[in-house]
Design a protein around this motif. Structure first.
Motif, short mmCIF file in Angstrom:
data_model
loop_
_atom_site.label_atom_id
_atom_site.label_comp_id
_atom_site.label_asym_id
_atom_site.label_seq_id
_atom_site.Cartn_x
_atom_site.Cartn_y
_atom_site.Cartn_z
N SER A 14 49.78 48.56 33.19
CA SER A 14 50.70 48.14 34.25
C SER A 14 50.38 46.71 34.68
N PHE A 15 51.42 45.87 34.73
CA PHE A 15 51.24 44.46 35.10
C PHE A 15 51.73 44.22 36.53
N SER A 16 51.00 43.36 37.23
CA SER A 16 51.35 42.99 38.61
C SER A 16 51.48 41.47 38.71
N GLY A 17 51.65 40.99 39.94
CA GLY A 17 51.71 39.56 40.19
C GLY A 17 50.45 38.81 39.81
N LEU A 18 49.39 39.55 39.51
CA LEU A 18 48.15 38.93 39.05
C LEU A 18 48.38 38.10 37.77
N VAL A 19 49.37 38.47 36.97
CA VAL A 19 49.59 37.76 35.70
C VAL A 19 49.93 36.28 35.91
N PHE A 20 50.36 35.93 37.12
CA PHE A 20 50.74 34.54 37.39
C PHE A 20 49.56 33.69 37.84
N ARG A 21 48.40 34.32 38.00
CA ARG A 21 47.24 33.57 38.51
C ARG A 21 46.46 32.90 37.37
N ARG A 22 45.80 31.81 37.72
CA ARG A 22 44.98 31.10 36.76
C ARG A 22 43.88 32.03 36.24
N GLY A 23 43.59 31.96 34.96
CA GLY A 23 42.55 32.80 34.38
C GLY A 23 43.11 34.08 33.77
N SER B 81 36.20 41.90 36.98
CA SER B 81 34.89 41.40 36.61
C SER B 81 34.50 40.22 37.49
N ALA B 82 33.22 39.91 37.52
CA ALA B 82 32.78 38.69 38.18
C ALA B 82 33.48 37.51 37.48
N THR B 83 33.74 36.45 38.24
CA THR B 83 34.48 35.30 37.73
C THR B 83 33.89 34.80 36.40
N GLY B 84 34.77 34.65 35.43
CA GLY B 84 34.35 34.12 34.14
C GLY B 84 33.62 35.12 33.25
N ARG B 85 33.54 36.37 33.69
CA ARG B 85 32.83 37.36 32.89
C ARG B 85 33.77 38.51 32.52
N SER B 86 33.25 39.48 31.73
CA SER B 86 34.03 40.67 31.40
C SER B 86 33.19 41.91 31.68
N ASP B 87 32.24 41.78 32.62
CA ASP B 87 31.31 42.90 32.86
C ASP B 87 32.02 44.16 33.38
N GLY B 88 33.04 43.98 34.23
CA GLY B 88 33.77 45.14 34.74
C GLY B 88 34.53 45.85 33.64
N GLN B 89 35.26 45.09 32.85
CA GLN B 89 36.03 45.69 31.74
C GLN B 89 35.10 46.36 30.73
#
Ligand SMILES: [Zn+2]
Length: 282
Positions: free
Chosen positions: A190-199, A132-140
């Protein structure tokens, strides 16, 4: 630790020079399953080439939202034809990207719909990218809407997939509510290294609630390096960082969770051909 990488782009140019070494390091690190997804016509063909050389690996073919406007009907016809190949275990990656919007949203939606139709037709699960765009959930929100509109979880999908997941939420990003909605539709996560990022803090709670038989881990190599992995090029062996993180969220010993990843992988991506005993035994 027994491990899988449900999503690694070993078909990317960055692996041209040392693919065999990368796969050998993965095997030495405990990886028993590697899935190589395409994102456009050429990368889908390269995924098939790689699995031709290294038959212990699996391939997926499909069109990424970034490439939605770049793949024409003839290109799509090639991708769709290759989806019937027995080395192909999934359709993807596809999905929606409302963050970078490299293809216009109407093209992304049309692309997603034909990838979902191909998944239903072949009985091979769709691999879904969603940002999604930053701070939003439009994609999901849009992805969930599309899955419901395609009747994922309904009678025709159940006839094609039985109790298997009809799709995989690749590189999970989103809220706990979104995760619950995807799980209600029968999807794997499925989880990736994204889980370690802020947000991405909600991922910790999500990792604890996904049923073990639908819980996967991945690197999305060469991208999304987890802490400790080389930033320039992530590799499948680094999936252990995210797998260990997932075990921690579930209050489990990582060694004990490993076999469940292999079971979840095989249940989600069944093969119609025998699997060589070891990744390096090709
Ligand atoms: Zn990917």
């Amino acid at each position: 630790m027994r491990l899988v990488d449900s999503h690694c782009h070993l078909n990317a140019d960055r692996f041209d020079d040392d693919l065999e070494r990368v796969v050998e390091s993965a095997r030495a690190g405990g990886l028993e399953r590697l899935l190589v997804p395409g994102w456009n016509v050429r990368s889908c063909e390269r995924a098939l080439d790689i699995v031709g050389r290294l038959p212990a690996l699996d391939a997926a073919v499909g069109v990424h939202p970034h490439d939605a406007a770049k793949v024409d009907d003839a290109g799509w016809a090639r991708v769709a034809a290759s989806a019937r190949d027995p080395v192909v275990v999934a359709i993807g990656e596809t999905g929606l990207d409302y963050d970078r919007v490299f293809s216009p949203i109407p093209d992304q939606l049309a692309n997603l719909r034909r990838n979902l139709a191909l998944a239903l037709e072949t009985g091979k699960p769709a691999i879904l990218h969603c940002r999604s765009a930053t701070g939003r959930s439009d994609g999901q929100d849009a992805l969930l809407h599309e899955l419901r509109a395609a009747r994922v979880g309904g009678a025709s999908w159940t006839a094609a997939f039985g109790a298997r997941p009809p799709a995989v939420v690749h590189s999970f990003s989103g809220s706990v509510g979104y995760a619950r909605a995807m799980l209600d539709l029968g999807l794997a996560v499925s989880f990736s290294g994204l889980v370690f990022r802020r947000g991405e803090e909600a991922s910790a709670e999500v990792a604890a609630l996904v049923p073990a038989e639908r819980l996967l881990v991945e690197t999305d190599s060469p991208f999304l390096a987890p802490p400790g992995a080389p930033r320039a090029r992530n590799e499948p062996e680094w999936v252990r960082v995210t797998a260990t993180w997932a075990a921690t969220q579930r209050g489990m010993d990582p060694e004990a969770l490993g076999p469940a990843f292999v079971v979840a992988y095989d249940r989600t991506f069944p093969r119609s051909r025998p699997r060589p005993a070891a990744l390096d035994a090709d």
